[in-house]
Design an enzyme around this catalytic site. Structure first.
Site, PDB file in Angstrom:
ATOM      1  CG  ASP A 195      -3.096   3.924   3.970  1.00 43.59           C
ATOM      2  OD1 ASP A 195      -4.466   3.921   4.236  1.00 43.59           O
ATOM      3  OD2 ASP A 195      -2.819   3.284   2.819  1.00 43.59           O
ATOM      4  CD1 TRP A 248      -2.345  -2.164   1.588  1.00 42.04           C
ATOM      5  CD2 TRP A 248      -2.867  -1.108  -0.203  1.00 42.04           C
ATOM      6  NE1 TRP A 248      -3.296  -2.819   1.119  1.00 42.04           N
ATOM      7  CE2 TRP A 248      -3.601  -2.397  -0.142  1.00 42.04           C
ATOM      8  CE3 TRP A 248      -3.170  -0.209  -1.213  1.00 42.04           C
ATOM      9  CZ2 TRP A 248      -4.699  -2.706  -1.187  1.00 42.04           C
ATOM     10  CZ3 TRP A 248      -4.527  -0.665  -2.126  1.00 42.04           C
ATOM     11  CH2 TRP A 248      -5.088  -1.719  -2.144  1.00 42.04           C
ATOM     12  CE  LYS A 270      -9.011  -1.934   4.012  1.00 40.45           C
ATOM     13  NZ  LYS A 270      -9.240  -2.931   3.016  1.00 40.45           N
TER      14      LYS A 270
HETATM   15  N1  PMP Z   1      -4.591   1.374   2.010  1.00 39.33           N
HETATM   16  C1  PMP Z   1      -4.534   0.268   2.513  1.00 39.33           C
HETATM   17  C2  PMP Z   1      -3.877   0.004   3.615  1.00 39.33           C
HETATM   18  C3  PMP Z   1      -5.748  -0.476   1.849  1.00 39.33           C
HETATM   19  O1  PMP Z   1      -5.740  -1.726   2.692  1.00 39.33           O
HETATM   20  C4  PMP Z   1      -6.445  -0.118   0.925  1.00 39.33           C
HETATM   21  C5  PMP Z   1      -7.332  -1.311   0.335  1.00 39.33           C
HETATM   22  N2  PMP Z   1      -7.573  -2.499   1.120  1.00 39.33           N
HETATM   23  C6  PMP Z   1      -6.225   1.028   0.160  1.00 39.33           C
HETATM   24  C7  PMP Z   1      -5.262   1.897   0.703  1.00 39.33           C
HETATM   25  C8  PMP Z   1      -6.857   1.368  -0.741  1.00 39.33           C
HETATM   26  O2  PMP Z   1      -8.138   1.710  -0.456  1.00 39.33           O
HETATM   27  P1  PMP Z   1      -9.444   1.815  -1.489  1.00 39.33           P
HETATM   28  O3  PMP Z   1      -9.755   0.706  -2.056  1.00 39.33           O
HETATM   29  O4  PMP Z   1     -10.456   2.450  -0.552  1.00 39.33           O
HETATM   30  O5  PMP Z   1      -8.924   2.960  -2.523  1.00 39.33           O
END
Ligand code: PMP
Length: 361
Positions: free
Chosen positions: A172, A102, A196
């Protein structure tokens, strides 16, 4: 109906009382003769729901007065692009601590926009740990440092936020928001996709220091401007009203059970059940991450081979334990134990693990 235990990484399990309330009120909201999701977002009824979500976040996370609480569509992924667009004007740089998938994504986006440095990258160690503070050397001129508090795929988590001195720390928190207190003395901004620990997908919760909002670029298309979202209380355009409503319902539940202190107790109990089952298995189950970096939200482990892993996931599914397949990029098993997962669900999984090992070990 019998609800199963859903260990999916996101979208993921939501608190049953929140789902039940939404289902009771979906068609006829508080006897208004229409659904909340059919109403104008400029009306009094929606406004109350919207502002309740914001005030509950402020209360539960003890957000100081000098931060804005914003709802922005596009999930966490839009933040990967929106942050550098706001802060990386020509000549400015940002530091990234690359702990896994991520941060890697956020770093790639930032490089398209401006100067981004990966000041630490765990790729050569297969992202099995969070770095120690003494390994971090920030750029003198960095506008901000980007980290991910919990790597949802790799299963590693910062136990404490790093100190970045006068450089803004942007975190994040998509997969551990509202499972822990926020260290406001260190964090200038956090963001989290809602799917989540909060609500259905469709938005990101963004909490941002007012002075950072003031620094953000204003010569950008409207939706990309933090200052506009702040000025308009996240109502510059039509918000995802259903997601905001579900956020309110989840937060009401969270407050009713005792807020963050209670969630932390449950979180530790759940994570310990799984790590104990792994550690007691004599290597049949193997958690590939550093002990001191273990995530309490996304617990990952391997079995002796991939066929056994497939069998594990299939048989668990039959027992009502769903969503345990690891992310496609890393394989293995992953149990996501977000706030709404009851302790009983994790007990059932730990029991299943013991029986599976007896039969297959
Ligand atoms: N950051 C993290 C730590 C994630 O777990 C996720 C999605 N699993 C994201 C960013 C991306 O999020 P989104 O799908 O809401 O764009």
């Amino acid at each position: 109906m019998a609800r199963i235990y859903n260990f999916s990484a996101g979208p993921s399990i939501l608190p049953l009382p929140a789902l039940e309330e939404a289902s009771r009120e979906l068609v006829d909201y508080k006897q208004t003769g229409m659904s909340l999701i059919e109403m104008s977002h400029r009306g009094k009824i929606y406004d109350e729901v919207h502002n309740e979500a914001i005030s509950l976040i402020k209360e539960i996370l003890q957000v100081p007065d000098d931060y804005y609480i914003l709802f922005i569509q596009g999930g966490a992924t839009l933040q990967f692009g929106m942050i550098p667009m706001a802060f990386l004007a020509p000549g400015k740089t940002a530091d990234f601590i690359v702990t896994g998938f991520w941060v890697q994504r956020a770093y790639q986006d930032a490089k398209l926009v401006g100067q981004a440095h990966a000041i630490w990258d765990g790729a050569s160690e297969k992202y099995w740990r969070i770095p120690a503070e003494h390994e971090l050397h920030f750029s003198n001129d960095a506008e901000y440092v980007h980290i991910c508090s919990n790597e949802t795929i790799g299963g590693i988590q910062w136990q404490q936020m790093p100190s970045t001195g006068t450089i803004a720390l942007i975190v994040d928190m998509s997969s551990d928001v509202l499972s822990r207190p926020v260290e406001w003395d260190k964090v200038s901004m956090l963001f989290a996709g809602t799917q989540k620990n909060l609500a259905p997908a469709g938005m990101a919760l963004v909490i941002m220091k007012k002075e950072l909002v003031e620094k953000a670029r204003k010569d950008l298309p409207a939706y990309l401007r933090y200052d506009l979202h702040a000025k308009e209380n996240s109502l510059y355009n039509t918000p995802p009203t259903f997601t905001v409503w579900m956020t309110t319902l989840t937060l009401r539940w969270l407050k009713s059970i005792g807020g963050i202190p209670e969630i932390e107790k449950r979180r530790d109990a759940k994570a310990n059940l799984l790590y104990d089952a792994i550690d007691a298995s004599n290597g049949f189950y193997n958690c590939p991450v550093d002990r001191n970096s273990r995530s309490k939200m996304n617990i990952v482990w391997r079995l002796p081979d991939e066929q056994l892993e497939e069998k594990f996931v299939k048989e668990a599914e039959k027992e009502g334990l769903s969503g345990l397949k690891g992310h496609r990029s890393v394989g293995g098993i992953r149990a996501s134990v977000y706030n709404a997962m009851p302790v009983e669900g994790v007990e059932a999984l730990a029991d299943f693990m013991k029986h599976f090992m007896q039969k297959n070990g």
